[in-house]
Scaffold this motif. Structure first.
Motif: not given
Length: 271
Positions: A81-85, A107-110
């Protein structure tokens, strides 16, 4: 009391060098409250490729990935997914009929936490250079932090992360004092480094905000010292709860109510 698993029960798991109970309690509490036929179990794999292959072949629905496996898993999945890539770091894998897709909910949590705590976009020092450090540094960069220092003894990894985010690198913080300190290492985690401060006392006392991603314990020596001196703190269990919620939604397709989420987070913290 959790329901008795059956052959139809969907299994989710987490992989970490030092598994904790936060995710186990959080996910299983929500499964029970929402009447979902899922079960969650934590593992400490000795063979990561075999563990991921087992996820695929056994039909394990979801997998949380913790230190030190966040980068090593990249070569073992089918899709990013873009969030990991974007940050080359994985913390979540979803298995759909043998197809493994990776995400990064850290990433979303931070990003949510620096906004909800209204952390000023001032200079900060981040200790760490691994997969979780990438997620934190990139989230902070994208949240508007421009003046950052990556503190990492691993020069190659530290410089690479600093270059990716447009920050600086140093092997140690030294005498520099900054308003925001962020620990993204195992320092203070339950185990052989449980009593170690992530930053020296002078740096903590000079800062305004202390942010530690270590979730077990939630109040590390770093956080305890910051609280003692009246600093704003952001704790690892807060990160864990938000990212676990995002994982739960990815695994089940169900979004809990705010009340259900808060109850699960409280249950997970009461260890």
């Amino acid at each position: 009391m959790f329901h008795t698993p059956t052959r139809e029960t969907l299994l989710c798991m987490s992989l970490a060098a030092r598994p904790g109970n936060f995710g186990v309690r959080f996910h299983n509490h929500l499964y029970e409250q929402l009447g979902l036929n899922f079960y969650y179990k934590a593992f400490a794999p000795t063979d990561l490729p075999a563990a991921i292959a087992g996820m695929r072949s056994l039909g394990i629905r979801g997998c949380g990935v913790s230190m030190p496996f966040k980068e090593a898993c990249i070569a073992l999945v089918d899709e990013m997914d873009a969030s990991a890539a974007a940050i080359e770091s994985i913390n979540t894998i979803v298995n759909t009929d043998g197809h493994l897709k990776a995400y990064n909910t850290d990433y979303i949590a931070v990003a949510q936490l620096v906004d909800s705590h209204k952390v000023p976009r001032t200079r900060f020092a981040l200790r760490g250079s691994g997969g979780m450090a990438k997620a934190v540094a990139c989230a902070m960069r994208d949240a508007g932090f421009t003046d950052g220092l990556i503190v990492a003894r691993n020069e190659q990894a530290g410089r690479a992360l600093a270059r990716t985010c447009g920050f600086e690198w140093q092997p140690e913080l030294g005498a520099e004092r900054v308003p925001l300190l962020v620990n993204v290492t195992p320092l203070g985690m339950i185990g052989d480094q449980a009593e170690v401060l992530a930053f020296d006392v002078d740096a903590i006392e000079a800062a305004d905000t202390a942010f530690d991603v270590v979730a077990s314990p939630a109040r590390t020596p770093f956080i305890l010292h910051a609280e003692k001196h009246g600093k704003q703190v952001i704790t690892g269990d807060q990160v864990a709860a938000i990212q676990a919620l995002e994982q739960f939604i990815l695994y089940t397709g169900v979004t809990p109510s705010e009340e259900q989420y808060q109850a699960a987070a409280a249950f997970a913290r009461a260890i």
